[in-house]
Scaffold this active site. Structure first.
Site, short mmCIF file in Angstrom:
data_model
loop_
_atom_site.label_atom_id
_atom_site.label_comp_id
_atom_site.label_asym_id
_atom_site.label_seq_id
_atom_site.Cartn_x
_atom_site.Cartn_y
_atom_site.Cartn_z
N GLY A 90 9.60 -38.93 -38.35
CA GLY A 90 8.49 -38.61 -37.46
C GLY A 90 7.19 -39.24 -37.92
CG ASP B 68 21.22 -31.94 -37.58
OD1 ASP B 68 20.17 -31.27 -37.39
OD2 ASP B 68 22.13 -32.02 -36.73
CB ALA C 59 9.16 -28.41 -35.96
CG ASP D 3 -3.66 -25.93 -32.31
OD1 ASP D 3 -2.56 -26.49 -32.46
OD2 ASP D 3 -4.44 -26.21 -31.37
CE1 TYR E 45 5.86 -26.28 -31.80
CE2 TYR E 45 3.64 -25.86 -30.99
CZ TYR E 45 4.49 -26.42 -31.93
OH TYR E 45 3.97 -27.12 -32.99
#
Length: 303
Positions: free
Chosen positions: A11, A51, A75, A117, A139
Protein backbone atom coordinates in the site's frame (compact mmCIF):
# COMPACT_ATOMS: atom_id res chain seq x y z
CA UNK A 1 18.97 -2.21 15.11
CA UNK A 2 15.40 -3.25 15.69
CA UNK A 3 13.63 -5.54 13.23
CA UNK A 4 10.14 -4.44 12.22
CA UNK A 5 7.48 -6.32 10.29
CA UNK A 6 5.08 -4.21 8.22
CA UNK A 7 1.68 -5.51 7.13
CA UNK A 8 0.22 -4.11 3.92
CA UNK A 9 3.64 -3.20 2.55
CA UNK A 10 2.25 -2.89 -1.00
CA UNK A 11 0.00 0.00 0.00
CA UNK A 12 0.92 3.69 -0.15
CA UNK A 13 2.00 3.88 3.50
CA UNK A 14 3.72 0.49 3.38
CA UNK A 15 5.76 1.51 0.35
CA UNK A 16 6.71 4.83 1.96
CA UNK A 17 7.92 3.00 5.08
CA UNK A 18 10.00 0.71 2.85
CA UNK A 19 11.47 3.66 0.93
CA UNK A 20 12.35 5.48 4.14
CA UNK A 21 14.05 2.45 5.69
CA UNK A 22 16.05 1.78 2.52
CA UNK A 23 17.15 5.42 2.37
CA UNK A 24 17.98 5.84 6.05
CA UNK A 25 18.74 2.34 7.39
CA UNK A 26 17.26 3.00 10.83
CA UNK A 27 15.75 -0.49 11.29
CA UNK A 28 15.71 -3.90 9.62
CA UNK A 29 12.57 -4.47 7.57
CA UNK A 30 10.37 -7.48 6.95
CA UNK A 31 7.81 -6.30 4.39
CA UNK A 32 4.62 -8.36 4.10
CA UNK A 33 1.54 -8.08 1.94
CA UNK A 34 -0.99 -10.20 0.09
CA UNK A 35 0.38 -11.35 -3.25
CA UNK A 36 3.66 -10.46 -4.92
CA UNK A 37 5.87 -7.58 -3.84
CA UNK A 38 4.99 -4.39 -5.77
CA UNK A 39 8.00 -2.38 -4.56
CA UNK A 40 10.53 -2.14 -7.43
CA UNK A 41 13.58 -2.27 -5.14
CA UNK A 42 14.00 -5.83 -3.88
CA UNK A 43 17.31 -5.61 -1.96
CA UNK A 44 18.03 -4.32 1.52
CA UNK A 45 15.02 -5.96 3.19
CA UNK A 46 13.05 -9.19 3.16
CA UNK A 47 9.63 -9.69 1.63
CA UNK A 48 7.18 -12.38 2.72
CA UNK A 49 3.75 -12.99 1.25
CA UNK A 50 1.22 -12.72 4.06
CA UNK A 51 -2.55 -12.52 3.81
CA UNK A 52 -3.78 -11.08 7.12
CA UNK A 53 -6.96 -13.15 6.78
CA UNK A 54 -4.91 -16.36 6.81
CA UNK A 55 -4.23 -16.89 10.51
CA UNK A 56 -1.90 -19.85 9.94
CA UNK A 57 0.20 -17.95 7.41
CA UNK A 58 0.39 -14.92 9.70
CA UNK A 59 1.52 -17.13 12.58
CA UNK A 60 4.19 -18.78 10.43
CA UNK A 61 5.60 -15.47 9.19
CA UNK A 62 5.62 -13.79 12.61
CA UNK A 63 7.23 -16.80 14.29
CA UNK A 64 9.82 -17.12 11.52
CA UNK A 65 11.07 -13.54 11.79
CA UNK A 66 10.23 -12.73 15.45
CA UNK A 67 10.32 -8.95 14.90
CA UNK A 68 10.79 -6.41 17.69
CA UNK A 69 7.78 -4.48 16.40
CA UNK A 70 4.87 -4.87 13.97
CA UNK A 71 3.48 -1.85 12.11
CA UNK A 72 -0.03 -2.84 11.10
CA UNK A 73 -1.05 -0.79 8.05
CA UNK A 74 -3.20 -3.40 6.26
CA UNK A 75 -6.94 -2.75 6.42
CA UNK A 76 -10.09 -2.22 4.39
CA UNK A 77 -10.12 1.58 4.14
CA UNK A 78 -12.69 2.34 1.44
CA UNK A 79 -15.58 3.71 3.46
CA UNK A 80 -18.40 2.85 1.04
CA UNK A 81 -16.98 -0.60 0.23
CA UNK A 82 -16.86 -1.28 3.96
CA UNK A 83 -20.54 -0.37 4.26
CA UNK A 84 -21.43 -2.74 1.40
CA UNK A 85 -19.18 -5.63 2.53
CA UNK A 86 -19.52 -5.61 6.30
CA UNK A 87 -18.42 -9.18 6.94
CA UNK A 88 -15.18 -8.81 4.98
CA UNK A 89 -14.58 -5.38 6.52
CA UNK A 90 -14.93 -6.86 10.02
CA UNK A 91 -12.56 -9.72 9.20
CA UNK A 92 -9.91 -7.40 7.76
CA UNK A 93 -10.16 -4.60 10.30
CA UNK A 94 -11.05 -6.38 13.53
CA UNK A 95 -10.39 -10.13 13.38
CA UNK A 96 -7.00 -9.75 11.69
CA UNK A 97 -5.97 -7.15 14.28
CA UNK A 98 -7.04 -9.41 17.14
CA UNK A 99 -4.97 -12.23 15.66
CA UNK A 100 -1.86 -10.03 15.35
CA UNK A 101 -2.31 -8.70 18.88
CA UNK A 102 -2.45 -12.27 20.21
CA UNK A 103 0.82 -13.13 18.44
CA UNK A 104 2.44 -9.93 19.74
CA UNK A 105 1.41 -10.87 23.26
CA UNK A 106 2.82 -14.38 22.88
CA UNK A 107 6.16 -13.20 21.46
CA UNK A 108 6.55 -9.86 23.30
CA UNK A 109 6.35 -7.73 20.14
CA UNK A 110 5.63 -3.99 20.20
CA UNK A 111 2.43 -3.38 18.19
CA UNK A 112 1.91 -0.17 16.19
CA UNK A 113 -1.67 0.05 14.94
CA UNK A 114 -2.91 2.49 12.28
CA UNK A 115 -6.33 4.00 12.89
CA UNK A 116 -8.44 6.87 11.58
CA UNK A 117 -10.26 10.14 12.24
CA UNK A 118 -13.43 8.31 11.16
CA UNK A 119 -13.84 6.97 14.69
CA UNK A 120 -15.15 10.49 15.45
CA UNK A 121 -18.50 11.97 14.42
CA UNK A 122 -17.05 15.25 13.17
CA UNK A 123 -19.13 17.42 15.46
CA UNK A 124 -16.25 18.98 17.36
CA UNK A 125 -12.96 18.76 15.46
CA UNK A 126 -10.03 19.21 15.47
CA UNK A 127 -9.66 16.37 17.99
CA UNK A 128 -7.20 15.48 20.73
CA UNK A 129 -6.36 11.86 21.62
CA UNK A 130 -8.72 11.70 24.62
CA UNK A 131 -11.84 12.97 22.85
CA UNK A 132 -14.76 10.54 22.87
CA UNK A 133 -15.21 8.46 19.68
CA UNK A 134 -18.58 8.14 17.96
CA UNK A 135 -18.22 6.64 14.47
CA UNK A 136 -20.83 7.39 11.81
CA UNK A 137 -19.88 4.59 9.38
CA UNK A 138 -19.28 0.85 9.61
CA UNK A 139 -15.67 1.46 8.59
CA UNK A 140 -15.29 3.79 11.58
CA UNK A 141 -16.98 1.23 13.83
CA UNK A 142 -14.55 -1.52 12.84
CA UNK A 143 -11.51 0.71 13.31
CA UNK A 144 -12.79 1.65 16.77
CA UNK A 145 -13.36 -2.03 17.62
CA UNK A 146 -9.80 -2.76 16.50
CA UNK A 147 -8.53 0.03 18.75
CA UNK A 148 -10.43 -1.44 21.69
CA UNK A 149 -8.95 -4.89 20.99
CA UNK A 150 -5.47 -3.36 21.10
CA UNK A 151 -6.16 -1.34 24.25
CA UNK A 152 -7.58 -4.23 26.27
CA UNK A 153 -4.66 -6.53 25.38
CA UNK A 154 -1.52 -7.05 27.45
CA UNK A 155 0.84 -6.08 24.62
CA UNK A 156 3.10 -3.06 24.40
CA UNK A 157 1.14 -0.88 21.95
CA UNK A 158 0.74 2.45 20.22
CA UNK A 159 -2.21 3.55 18.10
CA UNK A 160 -1.51 6.13 15.39
CA UNK A 161 -4.69 7.75 14.08
CA UNK A 162 -4.40 9.55 10.77
CA UNK A 163 -6.44 11.54 8.24
CA UNK A 164 -6.79 11.66 4.44
CA UNK A 165 -3.37 10.32 3.46
CA UNK A 166 -2.01 11.48 0.10
CA UNK A 167 1.11 10.81 -1.96
CA UNK A 168 2.40 8.83 -4.90
CA UNK A 169 4.44 5.68 -5.22
CA UNK A 170 5.01 2.69 -7.48
CA UNK A 171 2.10 0.59 -8.76
CA UNK A 172 -0.60 2.08 -6.56
CA UNK A 173 -3.70 -0.03 -6.07
CA UNK A 174 -5.90 3.04 -5.46
CA UNK A 175 -5.73 6.79 -5.86
CA UNK A 176 -6.05 9.53 -3.24
CA UNK A 177 -7.64 12.96 -3.23
CA UNK A 178 -4.60 14.91 -4.45
CA UNK A 179 -3.90 12.59 -7.39
CA UNK A 180 -7.61 12.35 -8.24
CA UNK A 181 -8.10 16.11 -8.27
CA UNK A 182 -4.92 16.78 -10.25
CA UNK A 183 -5.70 14.06 -12.80
CA UNK A 184 -9.30 15.14 -13.40
CA UNK A 185 -8.48 18.85 -13.70
CA UNK A 186 -5.60 18.16 -16.09
CA UNK A 187 -8.06 16.34 -18.35
CA UNK A 188 -10.41 19.33 -18.22
CA UNK A 189 -13.04 17.36 -16.32
CA UNK A 190 -15.35 19.17 -13.88
CA UNK A 191 -14.99 17.90 -10.30
CA UNK A 192 -17.64 17.91 -7.59
CA UNK A 193 -16.07 18.57 -4.19
CA UNK A 194 -17.74 18.96 -0.82
CA UNK A 195 -17.43 22.27 0.99
CA UNK A 196 -18.82 21.09 4.33
CA UNK A 197 -16.13 18.59 5.37
CA UNK A 198 -12.91 19.76 7.04
CA UNK A 199 -9.67 17.79 7.46
CA UNK A 200 -5.92 18.02 8.15
CA UNK A 201 -4.58 16.02 5.15
CA UNK A 202 -1.51 13.84 5.75
CA UNK A 203 1.52 13.43 3.50
CA UNK A 204 2.34 9.71 3.30
CA UNK A 205 6.03 10.41 4.02
CA UNK A 206 5.08 12.15 7.27
CA UNK A 207 2.96 9.20 8.38
CA UNK A 208 5.76 6.77 7.52
CA UNK A 209 8.17 8.84 9.61
CA UNK A 210 5.71 8.81 12.53
CA UNK A 211 5.52 5.01 12.34
CA UNK A 212 9.31 4.72 12.61
CA UNK A 213 9.43 7.29 15.41
CA UNK A 214 6.84 5.22 17.30
CA UNK A 215 9.05 2.12 16.98
CA UNK A 216 12.28 3.93 17.89
CA UNK A 217 10.75 5.66 20.91
CA UNK A 218 8.85 2.55 22.05
CA UNK A 219 5.75 4.75 21.96
CA UNK A 220 2.87 3.80 24.24
CA UNK A 221 -0.73 4.97 23.90
CA UNK A 222 -2.71 6.90 21.29
CA UNK A 223 -1.18 9.52 18.99
CA UNK A 224 -2.79 11.79 16.44
CA UNK A 225 -0.72 11.95 13.25
CA UNK A 226 -1.71 14.17 10.33
CA UNK A 227 -0.73 17.31 8.49
CA UNK A 228 -0.87 20.61 10.36
CA UNK A 229 -3.03 22.58 7.90
CA UNK A 230 -6.79 22.56 8.55
CA UNK A 231 -8.94 23.04 5.44
CA UNK A 232 -12.19 22.09 3.75
CA UNK A 233 -12.10 19.47 1.00
CA UNK A 234 -13.05 22.21 -1.46
CA UNK A 235 -10.12 24.36 -0.27
CA UNK A 236 -7.81 21.34 -0.58
CA UNK A 237 -8.79 20.83 -4.22
CA UNK A 238 -8.39 24.54 -4.93
CA UNK A 239 -4.87 24.43 -3.48
CA UNK A 240 -4.10 21.48 -5.78
CA UNK A 241 -5.42 23.43 -8.77
CA UNK A 242 -3.46 26.52 -7.75
CA UNK A 243 -0.19 24.61 -7.28
CA UNK A 244 -0.33 22.96 -10.71
CA UNK A 245 -1.88 26.03 -12.42
CA UNK A 246 -5.09 24.20 -13.34
CA UNK A 247 -8.51 25.63 -14.17
CA UNK A 248 -10.36 26.38 -10.91
CA UNK A 249 -13.60 27.07 -12.76
CA UNK A 250 -13.90 23.27 -13.15
CA UNK A 251 -14.25 22.91 -9.35
CA UNK A 252 -17.93 22.67 -8.38
CA UNK A 253 -18.65 22.99 -4.67
CA UNK A 254 -21.46 20.78 -3.36
CA UNK A 255 -22.84 19.59 -0.02
CA UNK A 256 -22.14 16.14 1.39
CA UNK A 257 -25.86 15.33 1.38
CA UNK A 258 -26.06 15.74 -2.40
CA UNK A 259 -23.58 12.88 -2.98
CA UNK A 260 -25.90 10.13 -1.67
CA UNK A 261 -22.93 8.03 -0.51
CA UNK A 262 -23.52 4.67 1.19
CA UNK A 263 -21.60 5.70 4.31
CA UNK A 264 -21.82 8.92 6.30
CA UNK A 265 -18.66 10.98 6.69
CA UNK A 266 -17.83 13.17 9.69
CA UNK A 267 -18.14 16.89 8.93
CA UNK A 268 -15.20 18.39 10.81
CA UNK A 269 -12.35 16.21 12.02
CA UNK A 270 -8.73 17.35 11.93
CA UNK A 271 -6.20 16.61 14.67
CA UNK A 272 -4.38 18.51 17.37
CA UNK A 273 -0.77 17.26 17.05
CA UNK A 274 0.75 18.54 20.31
CA UNK A 275 1.23 15.10 21.88
CA UNK A 276 3.01 13.62 18.85
CA UNK A 277 5.17 16.73 18.46
CA UNK A 278 6.17 16.62 22.15
CA UNK A 279 6.61 12.86 22.65
CA UNK A 280 7.79 11.69 19.23
CA UNK A 281 9.33 14.91 17.85
CA UNK A 282 6.89 14.57 14.95
CA UNK A 283 7.30 17.47 12.50
CA UNK A 284 4.93 17.28 9.51
CA UNK A 285 5.28 19.22 6.28
CA UNK A 286 2.81 21.94 5.35
CA UNK A 287 0.27 21.00 2.68
CA UNK A 288 2.05 23.10 0.06
CA UNK A 289 5.38 21.47 0.98
CA UNK A 290 3.65 18.10 0.59
CA UNK A 291 2.42 19.02 -2.91
CA UNK A 292 5.97 20.05 -3.82
CA UNK A 293 7.28 16.64 -2.70
CA UNK A 294 4.60 14.83 -4.74
CA UNK A 295 5.40 17.02 -7.75
CA UNK A 296 9.12 16.27 -7.53
CA UNK A 297 8.43 12.53 -7.26
CA UNK A 298 6.19 12.67 -10.34
CA UNK A 299 8.88 14.51 -12.31
CA UNK A 300 11.56 12.03 -11.26
CA UNK A 301 9.40 9.03 -12.19
CA UNK A 302 9.09 10.13 -15.83
CA UNK A 303 12.81 10.77 -16.34
Amino acid sequence: MKTILVTGSNGLLGQKITEKILAEGRVNLIATSKGLNRVPVVGGYEYAEMDILNAEQVKEVVEKYKPDAIIHTAAMTNVDTSEANKQLCYQLNVTATENLVSLCDEHHIHFIHLSTDFIFDGGDGPYIETDAPNPLSYYGETKLLAELAVKKSKVSWAILRTILVYGITNDMSRSNIVLWAKGALEKGEPVNVVNDQWRTPTLAEDLAEACLLAVENNAQGVYHISGKDYMSIADLVRKVADYWLLDQSLILEISSASLNQKARRPAKTGFVLNKAIKDLKYNPHSFIEGLKIVDEQMRNSVR
